[in-house]
Design a protein around this motif. Structure first.
Motif, PDB file in Angstrom:
ATOM      1  N   VAL A 350       0.858  -1.180   0.000  1.00  0.00           N
ATOM      2  CA  VAL A 350       0.000   0.000   0.000  1.00  0.00           C
ATOM      3  C   VAL A 350       0.896   1.234   0.000  1.00  0.00           C
ATOM      4  N   GLU A 351       0.602   2.137  -0.889  1.00  0.00           N
ATOM      5  CA  GLU A 351       1.388   3.360  -1.043  1.00  0.00           C
ATOM      6  C   GLU A 351       0.522   4.550  -0.658  1.00  0.00           C
ATOM      7  N   ALA A 352       1.068   5.415   0.194  1.00  0.00           N
ATOM      8  CA  ALA A 352       0.358   6.627   0.613  1.00  0.00           C
ATOM      9  C   ALA A 352       1.360   7.771   0.652  1.00  0.00           C
ATOM     10  N   TYR A 353       0.836   8.976   0.626  1.00  0.00           N
ATOM     11  CA  TYR A 353       1.684  10.164   0.659  1.00  0.00           C
ATOM     12  C   TYR A 353       1.264  11.033   1.834  1.00  0.00           C
ATOM     13  N   LEU A 354       2.248  11.463   2.616  1.00  0.00           N
ATOM     14  CA  LEU A 354       2.002  12.147   3.876  1.00  0.00           C
ATOM     15  C   LEU A 354       2.320  13.631   3.772  1.00  0.00           C
ATOM     16  N   VAL A 379      -6.803  -6.175   7.093  1.00  0.00           N
ATOM     17  CA  VAL A 379      -5.540  -6.912   7.094  1.00  0.00           C
ATOM     18  C   VAL A 379      -4.529  -6.096   7.878  1.00  0.00           C
ATOM     19  N   ARG A 380      -3.795  -6.749   8.749  1.00  0.00           N
ATOM     20  CA  ARG A 380      -2.786  -6.057   9.542  1.00  0.00           C
ATOM     21  C   ARG A 380      -1.461  -6.045   8.805  1.00  0.00           C
ATOM     22  N   GLY A 381      -0.692  -5.005   9.045  1.00  0.00           N
ATOM     23  CA  GLY A 381       0.616  -4.876   8.416  1.00  0.00           C
ATOM     24  C   GLY A 381       1.479  -3.916   9.204  1.00  0.00           C
ATOM     25  N   LYS A 382       2.585  -3.493   8.594  1.00  0.00           N
ATOM     26  CA  LYS A 382       3.517  -2.580   9.240  1.00  0.00           C
ATOM     27  C   LYS A 382       4.018  -1.558   8.233  1.00  0.00           C
ATOM     28  N   VAL A 383       4.384  -0.396   8.751  1.00  0.00           N
ATOM     29  CA  VAL A 383       4.984   0.638   7.906  1.00  0.00           C
ATOM     30  C   VAL A 383       6.385   0.159   7.520  1.00  0.00           C
ATOM     31  N   ALA A 384       6.627   0.037   6.220  1.00  0.00           N
ATOM     32  CA  ALA A 384       7.934  -0.425   5.743  1.00  0.00           C
ATOM     33  C   ALA A 384       8.868   0.724   5.404  1.00  0.00           C
ATOM     34  N   LEU A 385       8.310   1.871   5.016  1.00  0.00           N
ATOM     35  CA  LEU A 385       9.152   2.978   4.572  1.00  0.00           C
ATOM     36  C   LEU A 385       8.408   4.291   4.755  1.00  0.00           C
ATOM     37  N   VAL A 386       9.113   5.288   5.282  1.00  0.00           N
ATOM     38  CA  VAL A 386       8.643   6.672   5.284  1.00  0.00           C
ATOM     39  C   VAL A 386       9.771   7.502   4.676  1.00  0.00           C
ATOM     40  N   ALA A 387       9.512   8.065   3.504  1.00  0.00           N
ATOM     41  CA  ALA A 387      10.551   8.785   2.786  1.00  0.00           C
ATOM     42  C   ALA A 387      10.969  10.043   3.532  1.00  0.00           C
ATOM     43  N   THR A 388      12.211  10.426   3.339  1.00  0.00           N
ATOM     44  CA  THR A 388      12.722  11.644   3.960  1.00  0.00           C
ATOM     45  C   THR A 388      12.677  12.822   3.000  1.00  0.00           C
ATOM     46  N   GLU A 389      12.354  12.576   1.740  1.00  0.00           N
ATOM     47  CA  GLU A 389      12.238  13.651   0.757  1.00  0.00           C
ATOM     48  C   GLU A 389      10.874  13.590   0.103  1.00  0.00           C
ATOM     49  N   LEU A 420       3.414  15.632  -4.137  1.00  0.00           N
ATOM     50  CA  LEU A 420       2.562  14.608  -3.536  1.00  0.00           C
ATOM     51  C   LEU A 420       2.750  14.497  -2.032  1.00  0.00           C
ATOM     52  N   GLY A 421       3.903  14.897  -1.528  1.00  0.00           N
ATOM     53  CA  GLY A 421       4.210  14.730  -0.117  1.00  0.00           C
ATOM     54  C   GLY A 421       5.271  13.666   0.074  1.00  0.00           C
ATOM     55  N   TYR A 422       5.338  13.122   1.287  1.00  0.00           N
ATOM     56  CA  TYR A 422       6.335  12.106   1.635  1.00  0.00           C
ATOM     57  C   TYR A 422       5.735  10.716   1.411  1.00  0.00           C
ATOM     58  N   ARG A 423       6.413   9.919   0.632  1.00  0.00           N
ATOM     59  CA  ARG A 423       5.904   8.585   0.280  1.00  0.00           C
ATOM     60  C   ARG A 423       6.056   7.637   1.465  1.00  0.00           C
ATOM     61  N   MET A 424       4.976   6.917   1.754  1.00  0.00           N
ATOM     62  CA  MET A 424       4.984   5.888   2.788  1.00  0.00           C
ATOM     63  C   MET A 424       4.539   4.567   2.163  1.00  0.00           C
ATOM     64  N   VAL A 425       5.231   3.497   2.505  1.00  0.00           N
ATOM     65  CA  VAL A 425       4.910   2.163   1.998  1.00  0.00           C
ATOM     66  C   VAL A 425       4.529   1.277   3.175  1.00  0.00           C
ATOM     67  N   VAL A 426       3.390   0.609   3.062  1.00  0.00           N
ATOM     68  CA  VAL A 426       2.900  -0.312   4.082  1.00  0.00           C
ATOM     69  C   VAL A 426       2.913  -1.719   3.504  1.00  0.00           C
ATOM     70  N   ARG A 427       3.529  -2.637   4.229  1.00  0.00           N
ATOM     71  CA  ARG A 427       3.603  -4.040   3.797  1.00  0.00           C
ATOM     72  C   ARG A 427       2.759  -4.892   4.735  1.00  0.00           C
ATOM     73  N   ALA A 428       1.855  -5.686   4.167  1.00  0.00           N
ATOM     74  CA  ALA A 428       0.954  -6.519   4.965  1.00  0.00           C
ATOM     75  C   ALA A 428       1.714  -7.688   5.592  1.00  0.00           C
TER      76      ALA A 428
END
Length: 526
Positions: A350-354, A379-389, A420-428
């Motif tokens: 799952v990709e989201a922008y913060l 479905v439960r998951g965890k934040v895999a990545l929060v971009a710094t740029e 778009l903001g800061y990209r966040m990736v969520v992995r189930a």
């Protein structure tokens, strides 16, 4: 008629005869008067009842205002709970593939001259599955097929090449059943050439030659070896023997052709054409041997360089299979001016922008609940990545070149894409179903949580006194209120965890004041 018979035929109390002294008209007037009197009495009774009802249903404006005025105020309470409290951040995200590759084979060479690259075949459509080694497009008559590997192609791979990308190609070919022989890992040798040629034949094409000279270089190198070999034989033969006695030697080291030997062009000696003085010396023999060695080395290099090559434009490496076609950006007959296909491979994420405020709250490793309204599942998951740029949207298709005289930092559309903001990736925790691909889902991120169960009250139950102490106001069953000093902890979803300063002063189920609310009161008349 006898006496008894008269008693039977007459009533016991016969009605009195009308008073002969009262006239007939006066007797009718009295009856009507009685009826009128009864009607008046009944009407008065009805009016009395109606008036009574009216006094209960009809109210004066003053009475209505009195009954609808603000009632007396009372405390609003809530129960103290014991549970795990989590602070959550809710946002929307899109389910995408972990790897997305835009296929834009603009550098395809047909081998029959140059020209604009044209799409000549597109066997797939959006949503189709893709496997390793599959033909996904044909451009200018040349194939474009997939291979398994995480490293993208950045150069043409030719015989003799070395590196990690060559090792990746070798692994991909072996996975498809094409052995690479005795080639060392990461070295494009004879075994790799044979395996690559077999892959091209499997998709129905011939590979392009690494040296596009029609084999001229290889033929020239072979001719040079042959000439050098003959030259060495010449200086070693009877007419130019290195063993010929230049200084009275015995001819040791010479070579005598055997019976039936075939003479080479120019090798036969005419009568009287003996060797020059010093011919066949050790120096000439050494030079001939050196020339042969150099020719043989050149032939080995030409043979190593000859063979099939893998152009970067004819292969697409994906990290995992099966993949799928996300979109098709061209059709057969159209020029290649952008991505022909977009392939998505790997597991679904799952990709989201913060925005700035949410980015400060979130970090990798936080627990997330992925909710699909379409599927009705969580479905439960965890934040895999929060971009710094920050990320910017990339427009599809080729972009016009900027005007050399235009200031790149001012005016115009402000860049190639919107912020778009800061990209966040969520992995189930478990692989997402394939049906989730492309869905817009809700993400609930637990940005903080208590360590186990804690006493939890609504935030509005906590107040700070003039002395700086943080307190809650508990209400007993009798309505008595008392202030209890507490320390606050994790906050989330309108609640806060509290710890009483005095152990046992606050327990689960205790009612605490969270505000003031109207108390139901019975209206008063007046």
């Amino acid at each position: 008629m006898s006496g008894p018979e008269r008693l039977v035929g007459q009533p016991e109390n016969p009605a009195p005869d009308p008073d002969p002294a009262v006239p007939e008209d006066d007797r009718g007037g009295l009856a009507r008067g009685r009826r009128v009197m009864l009607a008046l009495v009944g009407g008065a009774a009805l009016m009395a009842v109606g008036g009574l009802l009216a006094t209960t249903l009809v109210k004066s404006p003053a009475q209505v205002a009195a009954e609808t005025g603000p009632p007396a105020q009372g405390p609003l309470t809530a129960d103290v709970e014991r549970r795990v409290l989590a602070q959550t951040v809710v946002m929307r995200g899109t389910v995408v593939a972990d790897q997305s590759v835009a296929v834009s084979p603009q550098g395809v060479r047909s081998g029959e001259g140059t020209g604009a690259a044209l799409v000549t075949k597109l066997p797939l459509k959006a949503g189709d599955p893709v496997t390793a080694g599959q033909l996904i497009a044909e451009v200018s008559g040349r194939p474009v097929f997939t291979l398994h590997g995480a490293q993208p192609m950045y150069r043409d791979l030719k015989p003799g090449a070395t590196g990690d990308d060559v090792a990746q190609l070798q692994r991909a070919l072996r996975e498809l059943g094409h052995g690479t022989g005795g080639d060392a890992t990461g070295v494009f040798g004879a075994g790799t050439k044979a395996a690559l040629a077999a892959r091209y034949r499997a998709v129905g094409y011939e590979p392009l030659p690494a040296v596009a000279d029609g084999g001229a270089a290889l033929r020239s190198a072979r001719d040079a070896v042959r000439s050098a070999t003959w030259a060495l034989e010449d200086v070693s033969g009877p007419t130019g023997s290195a063993g010929a006695p230049a200084e009275g030697g015995s001819g040791k080291g010479g070579a005598t052709p055997g019976p039936g030997a075939t003479a080479r062009p120019g090798a036969a000696a005419s009568p009287g054409s003996g060797p020059r003085p010093g011919a066949g010396s050790g120096r000439e023999l050494a030079r001939a041997r050196q020339a042969l060695g150099e020719a043989q080395a050149a032939l080995a290099a030409a043979e190593a360089a000859d063979g099939p090559m893998l152009p970067a434009a004819e292969s697409v490496f994906l990290g995992s299979f099966p993949a799928r076609v996300s979109s098709v950006g061209a059709r057969a007959g159209s020029p290649v001016s952008g991505p022909v296909l977009t392939l998505s491979g790997g597991e679904l994420v799952v990709e989201a922008y913060l925005k700035d405020d949410k980015r400060q709250l979130l970090r990798a490793g936080m627990t997330v609940v992925i909710s699909s309204e379409l599927a009705g599942t969580d479905v439960r998951g965890k934040v895999a990545l929060v971009a710094t740029e920050r990320s910017a949207a990339q427009p599809a298709g080729p972009q016009p070149q900027p005007d050399p005289g235009q200031n790149p930092k001012g005016g115009g559309s402000g860049g190639p894409g919107a912020d778009l903001g800061y990209r966040m990736v969520v992995r189930a925790d478990q692989p997402l179903p394939a049906g989730f691909a492309g869905q817009d889902v809700r993400l609930t991120v637990e940005s903080a949580a208590t360590d186990g169960e804690a006493l939890v009250v609504p935030i509005t139950a906590v107040s700070a006194g003039a002395d700086g102490r943080t307190v809650v106001t508990a209400v007993s069953a009798e309505g008595t209120q008392r202030r209890i000093e507490v320390r606050t902890g994790t906050r989330g979803d309108g609640f806060v965890a509290v710890i009483p300063a005095q152990a046992g002063a606050l327990t689960a189920g205790t009612k605490v004041v969270i505000g003031v609310a109207p108390r139901e009161t019975r209206g008063k008349t007046g």
